[in-house]
Design an enzyme around this catalytic site. Structure first.
Site, mmCIF file in Angstrom:
data_model
loop_
_atom_site.group_PDB
_atom_site.id
_atom_site.type_symbol
_atom_site.label_atom_id
_atom_site.label_comp_id
_atom_site.label_asym_id
_atom_site.label_seq_id
_atom_site.Cartn_x
_atom_site.Cartn_y
_atom_site.Cartn_z
ATOM 1 N N ARG A 62 -13.075 -58.611 36.772
ATOM 2 C CA ARG A 62 -11.977 -57.953 36.335
ATOM 3 C C ARG A 62 -10.759 -58.055 37.370
ATOM 4 O O ARG A 62 -9.688 -58.113 36.889
ATOM 5 C CB ARG A 62 -12.467 -56.637 36.662
ATOM 6 C CG ARG A 62 -13.020 -56.036 35.229
ATOM 7 C CD ARG A 62 -13.628 -54.398 34.969
ATOM 8 N NE ARG A 62 -14.372 -54.241 34.301
ATOM 9 C CZ ARG A 62 -14.058 -54.083 32.961
ATOM 10 N NH1 ARG A 62 -13.139 -53.946 32.305
ATOM 11 N NH2 ARG A 62 -15.380 -53.783 32.105
ATOM 12 N N LEU A 90 -8.533 -51.338 33.599
ATOM 13 C CA LEU A 90 -7.856 -51.948 34.628
ATOM 14 C C LEU A 90 -8.225 -51.587 36.087
ATOM 15 O O LEU A 90 -8.530 -50.223 36.264
ATOM 16 C CB LEU A 90 -6.286 -51.676 34.470
ATOM 17 C CG LEU A 90 -5.832 -52.176 33.160
ATOM 18 C CD1 LEU A 90 -4.599 -51.397 32.811
ATOM 19 C CD2 LEU A 90 -5.563 -53.626 33.062
ATOM 20 N N ASN A 104 0.306 -45.121 28.535
ATOM 21 C CA ASN A 104 -0.865 -45.454 27.595
ATOM 22 C C ASN A 104 -0.752 -44.457 26.663
ATOM 23 O O ASN A 104 -0.139 -43.235 27.068
ATOM 24 C CB ASN A 104 -1.933 -45.465 28.319
ATOM 25 C CG ASN A 104 -3.270 -45.711 27.229
ATOM 26 O OD1 ASN A 104 -3.165 -46.590 26.515
ATOM 27 N ND2 ASN A 104 -4.208 -44.975 27.364
ATOM 28 N N HIS A 106 -3.464 -42.505 24.299
ATOM 29 C CA HIS A 106 -4.921 -42.450 23.737
ATOM 30 C C HIS A 106 -4.994 -41.443 22.816
ATOM 31 O O HIS A 106 -4.392 -40.497 22.902
ATOM 32 C CB HIS A 106 -5.667 -41.906 25.243
ATOM 33 C CG HIS A 106 -7.007 -41.615 25.074
ATOM 34 N ND1 HIS A 106 -8.013 -42.606 25.221
ATOM 35 C CD2 HIS A 106 -7.532 -40.606 24.913
ATOM 36 C CE1 HIS A 106 -9.186 -41.985 24.954
ATOM 37 N NE2 HIS A 106 -8.851 -40.789 24.911
HETATM 38 N N1 NHR Z 1 -7.214 -48.515 33.069
HETATM 39 C C1 NHR Z 1 -7.105 -47.612 34.142
HETATM 40 N N2 NHR Z 1 -7.361 -47.861 35.294
HETATM 41 N N3 NHR Z 1 -6.592 -46.524 33.815
HETATM 42 C C2 NHR Z 1 -6.431 -45.910 32.567
HETATM 43 O O1 NHR Z 1 -6.123 -44.780 31.932
HETATM 44 C C3 NHR Z 1 -6.564 -46.826 31.322
HETATM 45 C C4 NHR Z 1 -6.981 -48.253 31.756
HETATM 46 C C5 NHR Z 1 -7.274 -49.221 30.809
HETATM 47 C C6 NHR Z 1 -6.916 -48.935 29.395
HETATM 48 C C7 NHR Z 1 -6.484 -47.320 27.711
HETATM 49 C C8 NHR Z 1 -8.028 -46.434 27.372
HETATM 50 C C9 NHR Z 1 -7.556 -45.800 25.916
HETATM 51 O O2 NHR Z 1 -6.706 -45.347 25.730
HETATM 52 C C10 NHR Z 1 -6.604 -47.674 29.106
HETATM 53 C C11 NHR Z 1 -6.170 -46.816 30.048
HETATM 54 C C12 NHR Z 1 -10.221 -49.430 27.116
HETATM 55 C C13 NHR Z 1 -11.677 -48.609 27.463
HETATM 56 C C14 NHR Z 1 -12.950 -49.323 27.466
HETATM 57 O O3 NHR Z 1 -14.069 -48.814 27.708
HETATM 58 C C15 NHR Z 1 -11.606 -47.133 27.720
HETATM 59 C C16 NHR Z 1 -10.190 -46.714 27.469
HETATM 60 C C17 NHR Z 1 -8.906 -47.448 27.433
HETATM 61 C C18 NHR Z 1 -9.148 -48.658 27.229
HETATM 62 N N4 NHR Z 1 -12.900 -50.688 27.504
HETATM 63 C C19 NHR Z 1 -13.911 -51.612 27.802
HETATM 64 C C20 NHR Z 1 -14.039 -52.438 29.103
HETATM 65 O O4 NHR Z 1 -15.102 -52.664 29.443
HETATM 66 C C21 NHR Z 1 -14.223 -52.529 26.546
HETATM 67 C C22 NHR Z 1 -13.953 -52.292 25.312
HETATM 68 C C23 NHR Z 1 -13.627 -53.295 24.384
HETATM 69 O O5 NHR Z 1 -13.207 -54.453 24.503
HETATM 70 O O6 NHR Z 1 -13.954 -53.007 23.077
HETATM 71 O O7 NHR Z 1 -13.056 -52.614 29.643
HETATM 72 O O8 NHR Z 1 -8.782 -45.341 25.281
HETATM 73 C C1 GAR Z 2 -4.257 -46.452 18.515
HETATM 74 O O1 GAR Z 2 -4.882 -45.555 17.785
HETATM 75 C C2 GAR Z 2 -4.702 -46.084 20.084
HETATM 76 O O2 GAR Z 2 -4.482 -44.979 20.347
HETATM 77 C C3 GAR Z 2 -5.925 -46.363 20.070
HETATM 78 O O3 GAR Z 2 -6.423 -47.631 19.471
HETATM 79 C C4 GAR Z 2 -5.247 -47.709 18.564
HETATM 80 C C5 GAR Z 2 -4.692 -48.969 18.611
HETATM 81 O O4 GAR Z 2 -3.846 -49.318 17.406
HETATM 82 N N1 GAR Z 2 -6.096 -46.959 21.669
HETATM 83 C C6 GAR Z 2 -7.467 -46.884 22.142
HETATM 84 O O5 GAR Z 2 -8.374 -46.587 21.594
HETATM 85 C C7 GAR Z 2 -7.267 -47.526 23.573
HETATM 86 N N2 GAR Z 2 -8.529 -47.631 24.263
HETATM 87 P P1 GAR Z 2 -2.765 -50.384 17.349
HETATM 88 O O6 GAR Z 2 -3.337 -51.701 17.595
HETATM 89 O O7 GAR Z 2 -2.261 -50.495 15.829
HETATM 90 O O8 GAR Z 2 -1.320 -49.771 18.036
#
Ligand code: NHR
Ligand code: GAR
Length: 209
Positions: A62, A90, A104, A106
């Site tokens: 990562r 991240l 972001n 969510h």
């Molecule tokens: N990183 C940090 N440090 N803090 C946040 O608030 C973050 C972030 C990275 C992404 C978006 C988040 C969402 O809106 C986001 C916020 C990915 C996962 C996840 O589990 C969870 C939350 C969000 C985005 N990702 C897996 C991983 O192992 C992979 C999942 C996949 O590829 O489908 O990174 O929901």
């Molecule tokens: C959106 O609903 C967003 O809130 C969510 O995925 C969709 C993305 O749609 N985000 C997450 O779940 C981040 N983990 P889009 O690619 O069409 O914007």
């Protein structure tokens, strides 16, 4: 003119909403995806927006992925980094680099349901409302200071997909509005708290009747 860099992983409909909103005082300098097949890349490229891929599968850790991603982002001199359906967690170092200038959206009413499968979890809990949250990104996943929320009412026949569709419509209003306020200097992070201008109505949205 401020530079916005948008990170996507897939469809990119929130990215499209932000581009289509035409944020005055800003331009979308680049759209960057961690997946080469992200559909939103073609949409952006067709509109003459610079696109880049930083494929997480090509990096051993990562940290290595985040270093490459940061170098690519920084080559576009961002004032604001926007996560729009970006699906990679991240590292702390990365989030610190963009502290106060990374947002972001969510798909839940945070602090409920951080992480994935939010709408299914809301249904299983018997929630009466669901929604989406715009927040500043911090190291702790989906726990950064909250900027704005959109709320929808749940109905008996809702499914995760029907909720996602209603919430997405709200996301497309809420997110460009938050980006517009950030670019206008009406929204900032001070000592870990959100400071915003005198328009509290912009922080809460629900569907038009
Ligand atoms: N990183 C940090 N440090 N803090 C946040 O608030 C973050 C972030 C990275 C992404 C978006 C988040 C969402 O809106 C986001 C916020 C990915 C996962 C996840 O589990 C969870 C939350 C969000 C985005 N990702 C897996 C991983 O192992 C992979 C999942 C996949 O590829 O489908 O990174 O929901
Ligand atoms: C959106 O609903 C967003 O809130 C969510 O995925 C969709 C993305 O749609 N985000 C997450 O779940 C981040 N983990 P889009 O690619 O069409 O914007």
């Amino acid at each position: 003119m401020k530079n916005i860099v948008i990170l996507i992983s897939g469809r990119g409909s929130n990215m499209q909403a932000i581009v289509n909103a035409g944020i005055s005082g800003a331009r979308v300098a680049a759209v960057i995806a961690n997946r080469p097949d992200a559909a939103g890349l073609a949409w952006a490229a067709e509109r003459g927006i610079a696109t880049e891929v930083v494929d997480h599968k090509l990096y051993p850790s990562r940290e290595a992925f985040d270093a490459a991603l940061a170098a690519t982002i920084d080559s576009h001199q961002p004032d604001l980094v926007v996560l729009a359906g970006f699906m990679r967690i991240l590292t702390e170092g990365f989030t610190r680099r963009y502290e106060g200038r990374m947002l972001n959206i969510h798909p839940s009413l945070l602090p409920a349901f951080p992480g994935l499968h939010t709408h299914q979890r809301a249904l299983e809990m018997g929630c009466k409302v669901a929604g989406c949250t715009v927040h500043f990104v911090t190291a702790e996943l989906d726990h950064g200071p909250i900027v704005a929320q959109g709320v929808v009412t749940l109905q008996d026949d809702d499914t995760a997909d029907s909720i996602a569709a209603r919430v997405l419509t709200l996301e497309h209003q809420l997110y460009p509005a938050a980006v517009r306020r950030f670019v206008a200097g009406e929204l900032a992070l001070h000592d870990g708290k959100v400071k915003c201008g005198d328009n509290p109505a912009a922080s809460l949205m629900s569907p038009a009747p």
